[in-house]
Enzyme design. Structure first.
Site, PDB file in Angstrom:
ATOM      1  CG  ASP A 182      -1.663   1.250   1.437  1.00  0.00           C
ATOM      2  OD1 ASP A 182      -2.322   1.668   0.477  1.00  0.00           O
ATOM      3  OD2 ASP A 182      -1.598   1.838   2.528  1.00  0.00           O
TER       4      ASP A 182
ATOM      5  CG  ASP B 281      -1.161   2.315   6.799  1.00  0.00           C
ATOM      6  OD1 ASP B 281      -1.589   2.189   5.636  1.00  0.00           O
ATOM      7  OD2 ASP B 281      -1.037   3.417   7.367  1.00  0.00           O
TER       8      ASP B 281
ATOM      9  CG  ASP C 204      -4.310  -1.205   3.385  1.00  0.00           C
ATOM     10  OD1 ASP C 204      -4.669  -1.024   2.205  1.00  0.00           O
ATOM     11  OD2 ASP C 204      -3.582  -0.424   4.009  1.00  0.00           O
TER      12      ASP C 204
END
Length: 646
Positions: free
Chosen positions: A347, A541, A545
């Protein structure tokens, strides 16, 4: 007041095994002391019959009370022909315990003390395994807690507060500054910025005006919003995220399955061998007591104490090593899976980057200090993260007095400093105000190519300069990704940002594959597509996600992120450093290597000891020493892992 029924620090399974662990060793330690006194020091403070009776009494609660669930599982396996670790433990402990009773009626080797020790060691291993496994459903509960409990609804001319369950599609809800948006909908009146970081992972709030969609559980910033409800119940964004996490959950193969698979073959072989040994000795030796003793010896020697410890002990040492370095292994199976991963997906915000906007570059036609004095003085009146970035960069000790300050939603701000009209904002605002940016066009394009959000500062209709703001890359992201690339891993970045910004960040850190403009709920789908080519680790995080972390073969959550991401991850990097990804890969390889070595030693012990037991040459004292040595070998080998540099 009724106690909140929230998830405790240790879940039910861990608590259960912990209680069994304590209970079993309360009775097993006295047994160990008696056995050591008898076997190693030849110290018999009571007649042998009395000592045997004491061993049987102390062993009974360990085997038949504390170990009842293991016995039940193991014996059921014998009847259903589904053999597992419990099968051998159950048979071994029961028959070994029976030898103590039989010593009162015939001459036979007494293994009754060993039986309780076997069960106690087995329970210790199960507790360690449960502790390492983590909590499988905690992230679901935390997701459910995110949603608002009540909503302020317009009914007729009145505003009333009702439980969220009573809200229906078409209701108009009112959300004031600082409040959580209770449910998905469309803004029909009002303007505000909404902090969607808990859902999107993106640090910069999104401006909302009439017609803008909003998501439940996000936080309204600085304006009153009137929202028409468009989704309720299972159709809301948060509910869909929960469903995705539930679907992806529990699909991985536990590492213990390797040992169980071997055991399923090993157990029936031992049962057949023990029966043949008993029959052979009775037929040729015509001594029932001797034959029974040798047959039981085979079963007891085959009891896989070391096998029961092989996996959890290595996991414990590996977990401890990781914890000291900020790598928290929540799911033991990640150790097995991580070594097979070939694609690592990151990410962007909060993972590769800091998740906090910073001023990266300034281009000015006037003195930079003057430009930042004007910008800092005006931006101090705004709570927008971009404003805070400018204020932090300006670092003024004294601010200019600003009059007629106004926030121009989605475009910028304006105000008066003395008799000067100051306008600060994006290109759209400059165009609206008739401010010419022609001489800055090349620099603006350069800033945007670098992935910066470009803010122009104008005084009396004349642009003084531009400020480039971006989410900074973490200091060690470049090095970590470089190491992964050099080791042959395919590194991928996934983000909801636009293609230009995403590629600028990817280029900076050395990632070649970029998946941009991804909706939060689609991240898991992208991971699934990559899994068609190879095993995938996902590093993230944010709440958005969580499904991707669960869908990936290994989910690596940043400890600096949301609780939900951390609960969904198999591995958590406590310090939020991507160096931890490299370290966790190394730790996984070393730990799994130790697990395989331990399994080898555990079975090697049986390969050597069982023929000796079949031949009748393995005396009880030697058997117990060998059994203890096999466990010591496994534990010692696991602890050698501490020497490895990860």
């Amino acid at each position: 007041m009724k106690k909140n029924n929230s998830q405790p620090k240790e879940d039910a399974e861990v608590k259960n095994w912990k209680n069994k662990l304590i209970g079993s060793w309360i009775f097993a330690l006295p047994i160990a002391i008696i056995m050591i006194s008898m076997k190693f020091f030849n110290f018999m403070f009571l007649p042998k019959e009395i000592l045997t009776l004491i061993l049987l009494i102390f062993g009974f609660p360990v085997i038949f009370v504390i170990g009842f669930s293991t016995l039940k599982s193991g014996l059921r396996g014998l009847f259903t022909f589904y053999f597992n670790m419990d099968s051998l433990i159950s048979l071994g402990t029961l028959i070994a315990y029976l030898t103590g009773i039989l010593t009162f009626f015939m001459i036979i080797n007494d293994y009754s003390g060993v039986s309780a020790m076997i069960m106690a060691i087995f329970i210790t291993g199960k507790y360690i395994e449960a502790k390492a496994k983590g909590r499988a459903t905690q992230e679901i509960k935390k997701l459910l807690e995110l949603g608002a409990k009540n909503a302020r609804v317009v009914r007729g001319k009145n505003e009333i507060e009702i439980p969220i369950a009573e809200v229906v599609i078409g209701d108009i809800i009112i959300v004031k500054p600082g409040e959580k948006i209770p449910i998905d909908g469309i803004v029909i009146r009002g303007e505000s910025s909404v902090d969607e970081s808990m859902v999107t992972g993106e640090s910069i709030p999104n401006d909302k005006a009439k017609g803008s969609p909003v998501i439940g559980a996000t936080i309204n910033q600085d304006g009153i919003l009137y929202i028409k409800v468009t989704k309720v119940g299972k159709d809301t964004f948060l509910a869909q995220i929960i469903e995705l996490v539930e679907e992806a959950q529990g699909t991985k193969v536990p590492i213990q399955k390797l040992a169980d698979r071997i055991t399923s073959i090993f157990v029936p072989i031992i049962l057949i061998l023990a029966t043949l040994t008993f029959a052979g000795w009775w037929a040729f030796g015509n001594d029932f007591g001797r034959a029974l003793g040798v047959g039981i010896s085979v079963l007891v020697i085959a009891c896989p104490c070391a096998l029961g410890l092989a996996v959890p002990i290595a996991l414990t040492v590996g977990s401890g090593m990781g914890a000291k370095r900020g790598i928290l292994i929540r799911k033991g199976e990640a150790i097995q899976t991580m070594k097979k991963v070939r694609i690592i997906v990151f990410d962007k915000t909060g993972t590769i980057t800091k998740g906090k906007p910073e001023v990266k570059e300034i281009f000015s036609r006037v003195k930079e200090s003057y430009l930042m004095e004007l910008a800092g003085s005006l931006e101090k009146n705004s709570e927008h993260p971009l404003s805070k970035a400018i204020v932090n960069k300006a670092n003024l000790k004294k601010y200019l007095k600003v009059n007629k300050f106004k926030i121009l939603r989605g475009r910028g701000i304006e105000g008066k400093v003395g008799n000067k009209n100051i306008v600060i904002g994006n290109s759209l605002l400059m165009k609206e105000e008739g401010i010419n940016l022609r001489i800055f066009e090349n620099k603006i394009e350069e800033f945007e190519n670098k992935g910066y959000t470009t803010i122009s500062v104008a005084e009396n209709k004349k642009c003084l300069g531009i400020i480039g703001i971006a989410d900074s890359v973490k200091e060690d992201s470049v090095k970590a990704i470089s190491i992964l690339n050099s080791k042959g891993y395919k590194t991928v970045m996934i983000t909801g940002d636009n293609e230009r910004t995403a590629r600028a960040i990817a280029k900076e850190v050395g990632i070649k594959m970029v998946i941009a403009n991804v909706l939060p709920e689609d991240k898991a789908k992208k991971v699934m597509e990559l899994q068609r080519h190879a095993m995938v680790a996902f590093v993230g995080d944010g709440i958005n996600d969580a499904p991707a972390l669960k869908q990936a073969n290994v989910g690596i959550a940043m400890g600096t992120g949301t609780d939900i991401a951390m609960e969904a991850g198999d591995i958590v990097l406590a310090n939020g450093s991507l160096k931890g990804v490299v370290a966790s890969i190394n730790l996984s390889k070393y730990t799994f290597s130790k697990i395989k070595q331990n399994l080898f030693w555990a079975f090697a012990y049986n390969i050597i000891a069982i023929p000796l037991a079949v031949s009748g040459t393995l005396q009880p004292v030697i058997a117990e020493i060998a059994m203890a040595l096999s466990s010591i070998t496994v534990v010692t080998n696991a602890n050698l892992l501490r020497r490895k540099k990860i």
